[in-house]
Design an enzyme around this catalytic site. Structure first.
Site, PDB file in Angstrom:
ATOM      1  CG  ASP A 199      29.866 -57.087  36.137  1.00 47.75           C
ATOM      2  OD1 ASP A 199      28.484 -55.801  35.848  1.00 47.75           O
ATOM      3  OD2 ASP A 199      29.245 -57.817  35.426  1.00 47.75           O
ATOM      4  CE1 TYR A 223      25.809 -47.480  47.212  1.00 47.21           C
ATOM      5  CE2 TYR A 223      25.516 -48.539  49.404  1.00 47.21           C
ATOM      6  CZ  TYR A 223      25.872 -47.499  48.787  1.00 47.21           C
ATOM      7  OH  TYR A 223      24.836 -46.906  49.418  1.00 47.21           O
ATOM      8  CB  ILE A 280      35.374 -61.736  47.626  1.00 42.08           C
ATOM      9  CG1 ILE A 280      35.175 -62.191  48.107  1.00 42.08           C
ATOM     10  CG2 ILE A 280      36.731 -61.674  47.655  1.00 42.08           C
ATOM     11  CD1 ILE A 280      34.980 -61.821  50.182  1.00 42.08           C
ATOM     12  N   GLY A 281      36.599 -59.022  45.419  1.00 42.87           N
ATOM     13  CA  GLY A 281      37.337 -58.463  44.120  1.00 42.87           C
ATOM     14  C   GLY A 281      38.308 -57.702  44.452  1.00 42.87           C
ATOM     15  CB  ALA A 295      32.753 -54.631  50.043  1.00 43.53           C
ATOM     16  CB  CYS A 320      28.714 -59.779  41.693  1.00 45.94           C
ATOM     17  SG  CYS A 320      29.798 -59.049  43.291  1.00 45.94           S
TER      18      CYS A 320
END
Length: 361
Positions: A79, A82, A150-151, A164, A180
């Site tokens: 989602d 930042y 985590i993405g 991040a 998220c």
């Protein structure tokens, strides 16, 4: 054993980070380099993953602009999240071998690298099945807090995007969003948990070591970054402020830019900025260090050439006559909005904006 080259890039503008992932991904796909881990920091930016819901950005456009926060849509999972200074962003560009071609395993492995790094600081962390990322505290605990997002994105087992980790991050910026999409829990950082700031190079080395261990890779030394400077030359003040743009000759790209150039052997950035300004315009004057340093990939060459650029500003009188060097075939004095519209690279635009602020223009 496959190799892992870790690049510590410092500040990278977000769109430059996307380009870095693209060109390194192409190089990895073609076998022109081994696996790569890009470690960097972004300026304040909100990124929306494929599953993002716009209403999870709770701040108005006016608030985001006042905070200097940009917004980007991406192809990673997840989602809204930042990125900002003090946050360690990692982009693994891995071509997963046959034995590791499992999306869930890959995500778990990335999480494990973060968890092991935090453990070295005495912090116990883990995952919460219903929420992505790395967390401190238990799922049902009121003090559960996310310390790393985590993405990831995988295409034919080539990875991009990544994690991040909040190290010394400005946590109030997370109030601009529902991180998220999770409203039930908060966020934290290494600094907040430990009660003091943590040196970023120290964290970078720890996480790089764990990526090599977890993924079974042999560390390889990166090539040094090319050092360059950019100089924004300004005349006039306020609404009358004008920025000098130089047009590169067709064989050099034909685009508009401010003064740019490489450091020569033994030069300091300020010396190089003053020299380049004289060589490209004929002006001898002092330059102002903008304390703006960022990294990017030059062009779309594969494998990419990485550059670290230092930004400077200078002012001249209204009657100064530009004397073009060999690299350019035309020049124009333009207002700031025109300069920002013409400059093709985010770092040059940022240099112009910082210069106007620094020079009081």
């Amino acid at each position: 054993m496959n190799t892992l080259t870790v690049y510590r890039l410092g500040r990278v503008e977000y769109e430059d980070g996307l380009q870095l992932m693209k060109v390194f991904g192409e190089a990895r796909r073609q076998g022109l380099c081994g696996d790569v881990l890009l470690l960097l920091e972004h300026p304040p930016v909100l990124t929306l993953g494929r599953a993002a819901k716009r209403f999870n950005i709770v701040a108005s456009d006016e608030r985001l602009a006042s905070e200097g926060v940009e917004t980007f849509e991406t192809d990673r999972g997840g989602d809204v999240t930042y990125h900002g200074p003090g946050q360690l962003v990692g982009y693994p560009i891995f071509l997963l071998p046959e034995g590791r071609q499992d999306v869930r395993r890959y995500v778990r492995d990335v999480e494990q690298c973060v968890i092991r790094t935090l453990a070295e600081y005495g912090i116990t962390s883990g995952t919460i099945p219903k929420w992505p990322g790395v967390w401190i505290g238990q799922e049902d605990s009121p003090d559960a807090r996310k310390i790393a997002a985590i993405g990831v994105h995988l295409a034919r087992w080539l990875t991009s995007h990544g994690f991040a980790l909040n190290v010394n991050t400005h946590l109030p910026h997370f109030n601009l969003i529902v991180p998220c999409g999770i409203s039930e829990a908060g966020v934290t950082s290494l600094q907040k948990e430990l009660g003091h700031a943590v040196p970023m190079p120290e964290v970078e080395e720890k996480i790089a070591r764990h990526f090599a261990d977890v993924f079974g890779l042999q560390r390889a030394e990166p090539a040094p970054l090319t050092s360059t400077v950019c100089v924004t030359l300004v005349r006039g003040t306020g609404p009358e402020a004008r920025v000098l743009l130089l047009r590169r000759r067709p064989e050099r790209g034909g685009f508009w830019q401010i003064v740019t150039g490489r450091l020569e052997a033994g030069e300091q950035p300020r010396e190089a900025a003053a020299r380049e300004l004289f060589e490209e315009t004929g002006l001898r004057t002092d330059v102002v260090d903008l304390e703006y340093r960022h990294a990017f990939a030059v062009g779309s060459v594969v494998p990419p050439r990485l550059v670290e650029e230092n930004g400077f500003a200078a002012r001249c009188s209204g009657d100064f006559e530009v004397r073009l060097g060999d690299e350019h075939d035309a020049y124009e004095w333009v207002d700031v909005p025109t300069a920002l519209a013409r400059l093709p690279f985010r770092g040059l635009r940022e240099g112009v904006q910082r210069s106007i602020r620094a020079l009081g223009g």
